[in-house]
Enzyme design. Structure first.
Site, mmCIF file in Angstrom:
data_model
loop_
_atom_site.group_PDB
_atom_site.id
_atom_site.type_symbol
_atom_site.label_atom_id
_atom_site.label_comp_id
_atom_site.label_asym_id
_atom_site.label_seq_id
_atom_site.Cartn_x
_atom_site.Cartn_y
_atom_site.Cartn_z
ATOM 1 N N ASN A 10 0.870 -1.180 0.000
ATOM 2 C CA ASN A 10 0.000 0.000 0.000
ATOM 3 C C ASN A 10 0.907 1.230 0.000
ATOM 4 O O ASN A 10 1.493 1.564 1.017
ATOM 5 C CB ASN A 10 -0.890 -0.021 1.252
ATOM 6 N N LYS A 12 0.110 4.276 -0.318
ATOM 7 C CA LYS A 12 -0.551 5.479 0.234
ATOM 8 C C LYS A 12 -0.285 6.680 -0.693
ATOM 9 O O LYS A 12 -0.184 6.502 -1.897
ATOM 10 C CB LYS A 12 -0.069 5.744 1.659
ATOM 11 N N HIS A 96 -9.401 1.291 4.873
ATOM 12 C CA HIS A 96 -8.096 1.452 5.541
ATOM 13 C C HIS A 96 -8.276 2.393 6.729
ATOM 14 O O HIS A 96 -9.068 3.335 6.674
ATOM 15 C CB HIS A 96 -7.069 2.010 4.554
ATOM 16 N N GLU A 98 -6.634 4.801 7.765
ATOM 17 C CA GLU A 98 -6.448 6.235 7.485
ATOM 18 C C GLU A 98 -7.715 6.822 6.862
ATOM 19 O O GLU A 98 -8.052 7.981 7.095
ATOM 20 C CB GLU A 98 -5.217 6.428 6.587
ATOM 21 N N GLU A 168 -5.398 -4.910 10.492
ATOM 22 C CA GLU A 168 -4.369 -3.899 10.692
ATOM 23 C C GLU A 168 -4.637 -3.148 11.998
ATOM 24 O O GLU A 168 -5.417 -2.171 12.008
ATOM 25 C CB GLU A 168 -4.379 -2.903 9.534
ATOM 26 N N GLY A 174 2.434 2.214 10.610
ATOM 27 C CA GLY A 174 3.376 3.316 10.442
ATOM 28 C C GLY A 174 4.086 3.713 11.730
ATOM 29 O O GLY A 174 4.725 4.757 11.796
ATOM 30 N N SER A 214 3.392 -2.189 10.249
ATOM 31 C CA SER A 214 4.849 -2.204 10.443
ATOM 32 C C SER A 214 5.510 -3.530 10.057
ATOM 33 O O SER A 214 6.508 -3.929 10.657
ATOM 34 C CB SER A 214 5.212 -1.821 11.887
HETATM 35 C C1 PEP Z 1 -0.700 0.137 5.822
HETATM 36 O O1 PEP Z 1 -0.731 1.281 5.451
HETATM 37 O O2 PEP Z 1 -1.604 -0.622 5.447
HETATM 38 C C2 PEP Z 1 0.380 -0.301 6.696
HETATM 39 C C3 PEP Z 1 0.282 -1.477 7.250
HETATM 40 O O3 PEP Z 1 1.453 0.574 6.875
HETATM 41 P P1 PEP Z 1 2.873 0.236 7.567
HETATM 42 O O4 PEP Z 1 3.324 -1.090 7.001
HETATM 43 O O5 PEP Z 1 3.751 1.362 7.172
HETATM 44 O O6 PEP Z 1 2.630 0.139 9.032
#
Ligand code: PEP
Length: 252
Positions: A10, A12, A96, A98, A168, A174, A214
């Site tokens: 992803n 973003k 997601h 966000e 998630e 992040g 992460s």
């Molecule tokens: C994501 O945006 O779906 C995500 C898991 O980000 P990160 O791997 O940077 O934590």
């Protein structure tokens, strides 16, 4: 039942076109021989067409990060499933964190989008996950149950089978704070049991559940080794060739 591992990046709101094309050019080359894992990248909607074109002769699929649930009309700024299909998209990330927490997307929005994506023939990657405060308050399962149940309202069994779910935990996205493999497994099993209650064992066993939060080239192998973890949705570590290639290969 063996489920194919699915690793998706992803991106973003990152990477300009030249960077995106350079990245996929290298991924295509270095992942060419990977046959046993499904792979996808999810660029900004502005670039999905060019990225999909560049990947058309590869084993890497392209996903969008969002879509609107209506087919067409006066919805300024939105993109439809038909438009995504038109430019070579195969998957759509929905709900997601966000989008839920910064852009106020609701469980109902996620459900309408899930239905629209399934009706179009695209594959939804439906994201669910609890906030840190919710985990600390002991309400993780309540939150996940409500997100899962509402996401799949009016989704028939035949369609449920095609869905991908991404667990998630918001506190892990992040932040560099990855869930332990056991924490991930516990919630993945909980999600699979919820699917089983509504759709039966066969469908629950066929739905793929990715972990996201992460994930990097150092922790991927251990997380992916858990029986109910069927892949990863990778943010930061999908923006560079080496970590993403290593994450995919750690699933082999
Ligand atoms: C994501 O945006 O779906 C995500 C898991 O980000 P990160 O791997 O940077 O934590």
């Amino acid at each position: 039942m063996s489920r194919r591992i699915f690793i998706a990046g992803n991106w973003k709101m990152n990477l300009l076109l030249v960077e995106a094309l350079e990245l996929v050019g290298k991924l295509k080359e270095q992942l060419r021989d990977v046959k046993a894992v499904d792979i996808a990248v999810c660029p900004s909607s502005v670039y999905v067409q060019q990225v999909a074109k560049s990947l058309s002769d590869s084993n890497i699929g392209v996903g969008a990060q969002n879509v609107y649930y209506r087919e067409k009309g006066a919805f300024t700024g939105e993109v439809s499933t038909g438009m995504l299909i038109d430019v070579g998209v195969k998957y759509v990330i929905l709900g997601h964190s966000e989008r839920r927490h910064i852009l106020n997307e609701t469980n109902e929005d996620v459900n309408l989008k899930t239905q629209a994506v399934l009706a179009s023939g695209l594959t939804p990657i439906v994201c669910v996950g609890e906030l840190l405060a919710e985990r600390e308050a002991g309400t993780t399962e309540l939150v996940i149950k409500s997100q899962i149940e509402s996401a799949f309202v009016n989704v028939a069994a035949a369609d449920m089978k095609k869905c991908v779910i991404a667990y998630e935990p918001v506190w892990a996205i992040g932040t560099g704070k990855v869930a332990t493999p056991d924490q991930a497994e516990e919630v993945h099993l909980f999600i699979r049991n919820l699917i089983e209650k509504k759709y039966g064992k066969d469908i629950a066993e066929s739905v793929r559940i990715q972990y996201g939060g992460s994930v990097n080239d150092e922790n991927a192998k251990e997380i992916l080794a858990k029986p109910n973890v069927d892949g990863a949705l990778v943010g930061g570590a999908s923006l560079k060739v080496e970590p993403f290639v290593k994450i995919v290969k750690s699933a082999l």
